[in-house]
Design a protein around this motif. Sequence first.
Motif, PDB file in Angstrom:
ATOM      1  N   CYS A 113      -3.889  -1.719  13.316  1.00 15.59           N
ATOM      2  CA  CYS A 113      -2.988  -0.740  13.223  1.00 15.59           C
ATOM      3  C   CYS A 113      -2.001  -0.129  14.462  1.00 15.59           C
ATOM      4  O   CYS A 113      -0.553  -1.068  14.381  1.00 15.59           O
ATOM      5  N   ASP A 114      -2.627  -0.449  15.147  1.00 14.80           N
ATOM      6  CA  ASP A 114      -1.455   0.052  16.742  1.00 14.80           C
ATOM      7  C   ASP A 114      -0.581  -1.412  16.394  1.00 14.80           C
ATOM      8  O   ASP A 114       0.382  -1.385  17.252  1.00 14.80           O
ATOM      9  N   GLU A 123      -2.373 -11.343   8.330  1.00 17.55           N
ATOM     10  CA  GLU A 123      -1.877 -10.416   7.501  1.00 17.55           C
ATOM     11  C   GLU A 123      -2.290  -9.307   8.625  1.00 17.55           C
ATOM     12  O   GLU A 123      -2.873  -8.807   9.021  1.00 17.55           O
ATOM     13  N   THR A 124      -0.935  -8.640   9.144  1.00 16.67           N
ATOM     14  CA  THR A 124      -0.985  -7.458   9.538  1.00 16.67           C
ATOM     15  C   THR A 124      -1.040  -6.238   8.990  1.00 16.67           C
ATOM     16  O   THR A 124      -0.805  -6.217   7.526  1.00 16.67           O
ATOM     17  N   TRP A 125      -1.022  -4.926   9.599  1.00 10.79           N
ATOM     18  CA  TRP A 125      -1.205  -3.730   9.444  1.00 10.79           C
ATOM     19  C   TRP A 125       0.287  -3.428   8.085  1.00 10.79           C
ATOM     20  O   TRP A 125      -0.380  -3.193   7.219  1.00 10.79           O
ATOM     21  N   PRO A 126       1.028  -3.809   9.265  1.00  7.99           N
ATOM     22  CA  PRO A 126       2.324  -3.073   7.763  1.00  7.99           C
ATOM     23  C   PRO A 126       2.802  -3.920   6.587  1.00  7.99           C
ATOM     24  O   PRO A 126       3.260  -3.627   5.245  1.00  7.99           O
ATOM     25  N   ALA A 127       2.108  -5.201   6.594  1.00 11.15           N
ATOM     26  CA  ALA A 127       1.901  -6.261   5.062  1.00 11.15           C
ATOM     27  C   ALA A 127       1.091  -5.449   4.240  1.00 11.15           C
ATOM     28  O   ALA A 127       0.956  -5.506   3.009  1.00 11.15           O
ATOM     29  N   PHE A 128      -0.107  -4.816   4.644  1.00 11.58           N
ATOM     30  CA  PHE A 128      -1.334  -4.795   3.943  1.00 11.58           C
ATOM     31  C   PHE A 128      -1.060  -3.464   3.437  1.00 11.58           C
ATOM     32  O   PHE A 128      -0.861  -2.887   2.448  1.00 11.58           O
ATOM     33  N   THR A 160      -6.254   3.771   2.354  1.00  9.78           N
ATOM     34  CA  THR A 160      -4.802   3.321   3.392  1.00  9.78           C
ATOM     35  C   THR A 160      -4.347   4.202   2.124  1.00  9.78           C
ATOM     36  O   THR A 160      -3.210   4.609   2.048  1.00  9.78           O
ATOM     37  N   VAL A 161      -4.582   3.946   0.640  1.00 10.31           N
ATOM     38  CA  VAL A 161      -3.939   4.742  -0.619  1.00 10.31           C
ATOM     39  C   VAL A 161      -3.605   6.120  -0.144  1.00 10.31           C
ATOM     40  O   VAL A 161      -2.667   6.628  -0.204  1.00 10.31           O
ATOM     41  N   THR A 168      -0.352   9.870   6.317  1.00  8.52           N
ATOM     42  CA  THR A 168      -1.016   9.445   7.820  1.00  8.52           C
ATOM     43  C   THR A 168      -1.757   8.186   6.945  1.00  8.52           C
ATOM     44  O   THR A 168      -2.306   8.038   7.053  1.00  8.52           O
ATOM     45  N   PRO A 169      -1.160   6.461   7.216  1.00 16.41           N
ATOM     46  CA  PRO A 169      -2.110   5.855   6.317  1.00 16.41           C
ATOM     47  C   PRO A 169      -2.741   5.261   7.199  1.00 16.41           C
ATOM     48  O   PRO A 169      -4.062   5.202   6.722  1.00 16.41           O
ATOM     49  N   ALA A 170      -2.326   5.092   8.405  1.00 13.05           N
ATOM     50  CA  ALA A 170      -3.511   4.376   9.553  1.00 13.05           C
ATOM     51  C   ALA A 170      -4.256   5.233   9.657  1.00 13.05           C
ATOM     52  O   ALA A 170      -6.243   4.767   9.421  1.00 13.05           O
ATOM     53  N   ALA A 171      -4.471   6.439   9.677  1.00 10.52           N
ATOM     54  CA  ALA A 171      -5.661   7.616  10.260  1.00 10.52           C
ATOM     55  C   ALA A 171      -6.672   7.492   8.688  1.00 10.52           C
ATOM     56  O   ALA A 171      -7.831   7.613   9.107  1.00 10.52           O
ATOM     57  N   GLY A 172      -5.749   7.541   7.622  1.00  6.71           N
ATOM     58  CA  GLY A 172      -6.304   7.488   6.591  1.00  6.71           C
ATOM     59  C   GLY A 172      -7.778   5.858   6.299  1.00  6.71           C
ATOM     60  O   GLY A 172      -8.617   5.651   5.927  1.00  6.71           O
ATOM     61  N   LEU A 173      -6.811   5.484   7.046  1.00 11.91           N
ATOM     62  CA  LEU A 173      -7.932   3.810   6.916  1.00 11.91           C
ATOM     63  C   LEU A 173      -9.099   4.068   7.401  1.00 11.91           C
ATOM     64  O   LEU A 173     -10.128   3.558   7.247  1.00 11.91           O
TER      65      LEU A 173
END
Length: 217
Positions: A113-114, A123-128, A160-161, A168-173
């Motif tokens: 994510c960072d 596949e990058t985090w933003p793409a996912f 993520t959803v 807070t998508p990254a924290a959720g993941l």
Amino acid sequence: MGAIYLVRHGQASFGAADYDQLSERGFEQSIVVGAELKRRGVEFAQARSGSLARQRDTAATALKELGVKVVEDPRWNEYDHVEIARYHAGGVEQGDDSRAYQKALDVALTAWCDAGESGPCLETWPAFLSRVTTAVHELAGALGKGENAVVFTSGGVIATVCGALMGTPAAGLVKLNRVTVNGGITKLISGRGGVTLLSFNEHPHFEAENAGMLTYR
């Protein structure tokens, strides 16, 4: 107001040569999920699953008696945990210790994510993040008034959803992903105000006489 039910797949084959196969327990869990969905008496106008074997087999098993046609959509596929571990956790392998692997994967997911768009993974985090949130909102838009949908997907997608819906998508993941149970049910509400998280990771169907079937990986 309609609803979208996100179902995590049954237990896969952790530590095996091919992780993307339901274990015997995974098929049993899928049957219980199907019974739970039937018990709720919800009619599904739309049904989706990712294209991964563990997602497809969970959907086919759970919906066997409900007569709902499932449409495969790879946007509901899980992130590539092998690639993420390779680049962000020194290539750590699953092995036999699921807790140790989860700890290493948490570190790798945070680094993924960072890294953002500059990450080394295909596949990058933003793409996912973009593909899973787009899939959710597109499905919500396809539902008529009061219609419901069910999606068979994976823990990272669901986490993520839910994180994205809470801002807070990254924290959720990272934080929600580690506690999602196999066969858990998450409910989203779709209405004029958009999509809202109503419940996360419901699993009373794995309590009481089915308590021994509860798994996290």
